[in-house]
Design an enzyme around this catalytic site. Structure first.
Site, mmCIF file in Angstrom:
data_model
loop_
_atom_site.group_PDB
_atom_site.id
_atom_site.type_symbol
_atom_site.label_atom_id
_atom_site.label_comp_id
_atom_site.label_asym_id
_atom_site.label_seq_id
_atom_site.Cartn_x
_atom_site.Cartn_y
_atom_site.Cartn_z
ATOM 1 N N GLY A 155 0.851 -1.191 0.000
ATOM 2 C CA GLY A 155 0.000 0.000 0.000
ATOM 3 C C GLY A 155 0.883 1.235 0.000
ATOM 4 N N ARG A 156 0.367 2.314 0.600
ATOM 5 C CA ARG A 156 1.144 3.568 0.619
ATOM 6 C C ARG A 156 2.508 3.357 1.282
ATOM 7 N NH1 ARG A 156 -4.417 5.562 1.678
ATOM 8 N NH2 ARG A 156 -4.115 4.345 3.565
ATOM 9 N N ILE A 157 2.496 2.787 2.504
ATOM 10 C CA ILE A 157 3.754 2.638 3.243
ATOM 11 C C ILE A 157 4.614 1.544 2.612
ATOM 12 C CG2 ILE A 157 4.767 2.029 5.476
ATOM 13 C CD1 ILE A 157 2.232 3.310 6.770
ATOM 14 N N ARG A 178 -3.446 -8.564 -1.567
ATOM 15 C CA ARG A 178 -4.546 -9.347 -2.124
ATOM 16 C C ARG A 178 -4.689 -9.088 -3.620
ATOM 17 N NH1 ARG A 178 -8.678 -7.231 2.207
ATOM 18 N NH2 ARG A 178 -7.587 -5.401 1.413
ATOM 19 N N THR A 179 -4.245 -7.885 -4.056
ATOM 20 C CA THR A 179 -4.327 -7.550 -5.488
ATOM 21 C C THR A 179 -2.962 -7.095 -5.985
ATOM 22 O OG1 THR A 179 -4.980 -5.313 -4.865
ATOM 23 C CG2 THR A 179 -6.752 -6.844 -5.405
ATOM 24 N N ILE A 234 6.384 -3.015 10.930
ATOM 25 C CA ILE A 234 6.013 -1.625 11.271
ATOM 26 C C ILE A 234 4.495 -1.452 11.177
ATOM 27 C CG2 ILE A 234 8.194 -0.529 10.612
ATOM 28 C CD1 ILE A 234 5.176 -0.535 8.276
ATOM 29 N N ARG A 236 1.077 -3.623 12.521
ATOM 30 C CA ARG A 236 0.416 -3.781 13.814
ATOM 31 C C ARG A 236 0.922 -5.085 14.411
ATOM 32 N NH1 ARG A 236 -0.329 0.807 13.839
ATOM 33 N NH2 ARG A 236 -2.265 2.003 13.941
ATOM 34 N N GLU A 265 0.814 -4.814 22.830
ATOM 35 C CA GLU A 265 1.391 -3.504 23.105
ATOM 36 C C GLU A 265 0.626 -2.743 24.196
ATOM 37 O OE1 GLU A 265 2.245 -1.847 19.269
ATOM 38 O OE2 GLU A 265 2.055 0.170 20.068
ATOM 39 N N HIS A 283 7.078 1.865 19.086
ATOM 40 C CA HIS A 283 6.066 2.382 18.147
ATOM 41 C C HIS A 283 6.397 3.818 17.706
ATOM 42 C CE1 HIS A 283 1.689 1.546 16.829
ATOM 43 N NE2 HIS A 283 2.245 2.411 15.993
ATOM 44 N N GLY A 285 6.902 4.836 14.544
ATOM 45 C CA GLY A 285 6.684 5.029 13.098
ATOM 46 C C GLY A 285 6.472 6.471 12.666
HETATM 47 P P1 NAP Z 1 -2.726 1.097 2.845
HETATM 48 O O1 NAP Z 1 -2.286 2.104 1.835
HETATM 49 O O2 NAP Z 1 -4.177 0.793 2.979
HETATM 50 O O3 NAP Z 1 -1.914 -0.248 2.522
HETATM 51 C C1 NAP Z 1 -2.185 -1.487 3.075
HETATM 52 C C2 NAP Z 1 -1.940 -2.553 2.019
HETATM 53 O O4 NAP Z 1 -2.129 -3.829 2.617
HETATM 54 C C3 NAP Z 1 -2.895 -2.443 0.850
HETATM 55 O O5 NAP Z 1 -2.180 -2.187 -0.325
HETATM 56 C C4 NAP Z 1 -3.620 -3.774 0.789
HETATM 57 O O6 NAP Z 1 -3.620 -4.224 -0.556
HETATM 58 C C5 NAP Z 1 -2.792 -4.688 1.686
HETATM 59 N N1 NAP Z 1 -3.640 -5.598 2.442
HETATM 60 C C6 NAP Z 1 -4.747 -5.311 3.171
HETATM 61 N N2 NAP Z 1 -5.258 -6.411 3.697
HETATM 62 C C7 NAP Z 1 -4.468 -7.435 3.301
HETATM 63 C C8 NAP Z 1 -4.494 -8.828 3.524
HETATM 64 N N3 NAP Z 1 -5.464 -9.406 4.254
HETATM 65 N N4 NAP Z 1 -3.520 -9.584 2.952
HETATM 66 C C9 NAP Z 1 -2.565 -9.021 2.203
HETATM 67 N N5 NAP Z 1 -2.487 -7.690 1.958
HETATM 68 C C10 NAP Z 1 -3.438 -6.916 2.494
HETATM 69 O O7 NAP Z 1 -2.241 1.508 4.283
HETATM 70 P P2 NAP Z 1 -0.884 2.285 4.689
HETATM 71 O O8 NAP Z 1 -1.143 3.739 4.749
HETATM 72 O O9 NAP Z 1 0.221 1.765 3.851
HETATM 73 O O10 NAP Z 1 -0.744 1.774 6.205
HETATM 74 C C11 NAP Z 1 -0.592 0.389 6.491
HETATM 75 C C12 NAP Z 1 -0.667 0.140 7.975
HETATM 76 O O11 NAP Z 1 0.537 0.561 8.605
HETATM 77 C C13 NAP Z 1 -1.748 0.926 8.724
HETATM 78 O O12 NAP Z 1 -3.011 0.323 8.610
HETATM 79 C C14 NAP Z 1 -1.227 0.956 10.135
HETATM 80 O O13 NAP Z 1 -1.762 -0.080 10.905
HETATM 81 C C15 NAP Z 1 0.272 0.765 9.973
HETATM 82 N N6 NAP Z 1 1.018 1.949 10.419
HETATM 83 C C16 NAP Z 1 1.933 1.836 11.424
HETATM 84 C C17 NAP Z 1 2.632 2.952 11.851
HETATM 85 C C18 NAP Z 1 3.627 2.886 12.969
HETATM 86 O O14 NAP Z 1 3.753 3.860 13.701
HETATM 87 N N7 NAP Z 1 4.377 1.806 13.112
HETATM 88 C C19 NAP Z 1 2.401 4.190 11.250
HETATM 89 C C20 NAP Z 1 1.483 4.270 10.213
HETATM 90 C C21 NAP Z 1 0.783 3.138 9.807
HETATM 91 P P3 NAP Z 1 -4.784 -5.210 -1.082
HETATM 92 O O15 NAP Z 1 -6.074 -4.531 -0.744
HETATM 93 O O16 NAP Z 1 -4.510 -5.360 -2.531
HETATM 94 O O17 NAP Z 1 -4.580 -6.468 -0.316
#
Ligand code: NAP
Length: 316
Positions: A155-157, A178-179, A234, A236, A265, A283, A285
């Site tokens: 995804g974005r990160i 998933r995609t 990084i 959950r 946590e 934590h 990030g």
């Molecule tokens: P995002 O853009 O929604 O990216 C998440 C990616 O995960 C999507 O591309 C999605 O693609 C994939 N995904 C979702 N469910 C899945 C599954 N069951 N199996 C495989 N892939 C799956 O979100 P983001 O902005 O990158 O953030 C991701 C996560 O990082 C957040 O939700 C948050 O929990 C965590 N985070 C942590 C910190 C920290 O401080 N450590 C900071 C920011 C965020 P598909 O739909 O194609 O599967």
């Protein structure tokens, strides 16, 4: 005047941007207690929750006809909120995507480097006063440049991490989501996480938390990893089976791990803290001043739009 509850201490710039609302600032760093969450739904039009505020279905059940209409989450991850229960109660949820991306990708790179180059161990050695000096076979780690990274959740990160690895470190990129994604650099798609885990030097977890990804990284995935490979999380904590990870680290069946998040946590078990082959961050990030201001201002824009009867920019 609409009442807004801000559940944590925020940078001053964010409070300034909220000055046109009747804001209650909760000057505490701990998550909302169960009673506080129920009171928040009853007494405020808008609540800003964040990590640790467990708005589970029973909280919504206990407050029929809540005054609250918006949970403007501070953070991109919102797995602490039962979205279906909130929506059934007529409550909109917003989050803060994008603002967090680069900082979180940078923490992933920090963990990769600290784990691969054994920098945590090295720092502990120097601080202990027991360092006996440089020699050609002292504390040999894993060379990252040119190696293979596997991203779980492109995804974005995930993409920001992949870009850093590809353009900064000349690494090859493979991923699982998933995609399939349209990307501007070479990245090999894997439908199967176990196969992905088996072919990379670093496996990075960047999927959202929640029931769908609970223990996505389990004993089978860890068993497929190469003996020198590092696992970086990084995302959950509960995406990774902590017990299986501790077993793998104790047995040295993987080279090490770098963790920013934990299954229970902020509890980090002694069995994990005792291991030298894991890097443990609290934590961090998004923990830069600029990013926390940006996240807060994004929350404010969501609140402003909602209270002006417009669709907030970041509805989930
Ligand atoms: P995002 O853009 O929604 O990216 C998440 C990616 O995960 C999507 O591309 C999605 O693609 C994939 N995904 C979702 N469910 C899945 C599954 N069951 N199996 C495989 N892939 C799956 O979100 P983001 O902005 O990158 O953030 C991701 C996560 O990082 C957040 O939700 C948050 O929990 C965590 N985070 C942590 C910190 C920290 O401080 N450590 C900071 C920011 C965020 P598909 O739909 O194609 O599967």
């Amino acid at each position: 005047m609409k009442r807004v509850l801000i559940s944590r201490i925020l940078p001053d710039e964010v409070y300034a941007a909220l000055s046109s609302f009747d804001v209650v600032r909760r000057d505490r760093t701990q998550p909302l207690a169960a009673d506080e969450m129920r009171d928040a739904l009853r007494d405020f039009d808008v609540v800003m929750p964040t990590l640790g505020d467990r708005f589970s279905a029973d909280v919504f059940d206990d407050v029929p006809n809540p005054r609250c209409r918006l949970l403007a989450n501070f953070g991109v991850g919102y797995n602490h909120i039962d979205v279906d229960a909130a929506k059934a109660a007529g409550i909109t949820i917003t989050n803060t995507p994008g603002a967090v991306t680069d900082a979180t990708a940078d923490i992933a790179m920090t963990l990769m480097l600290v784990s691969a180059r054994r920098a945590g161990e090295g720092e502990r050695l120097v601080r202990s006063g027991n360092w006996e000096g440089w020699h050609p076979t002292q504390m040999l780690g894993l060379h990252l440049s040119g190696k293979a990274v596997g991203i779980v959740g492109m995804g974005r990160i995930g993409e920001a991490i992949a870009r850093r690895c590809h353009f900064g470190f000349g690494m090859s990129v493979a991923y699982h989501s998933r995609t399939r994604k349209e990307l501007t650099f070479d990245a090999r798609y894997h439908n199967d996480i176990v196969a992905l885990a088996g072919e990379v030097d670093v496996l990075v977890v960047a999927v959202p938390g929640g029931p769908q990804t609970h223990h996505l990284i389990n004993a089978d995935v860890l068993a497929a990893m190469r003996q020198h490979a590092r696992l970086i999380n990084i995302a959950r904590g509960d995406v990774v089976s902590q017990t299986a990870l501790i077993d793998a680290l104790k047995a040295s069946s993987i080279g090490g791990a770098g963790l920013d998040v934990y299954e229970f946590e902020p509890e980090v078990p002694e069995s994990l803290r005792a291991l030298d082959n894991v890097v443990l961050l609290p934590h961090l990030g998004t923990a830069t001043r600029e990013v926390r201001v940006d996240m807060g201002l994004m929350v404010v824009r969501n609140i402003q739009a909602f209270l002006n009867d417009e669709t907030p920019p970041n509805v989930v």
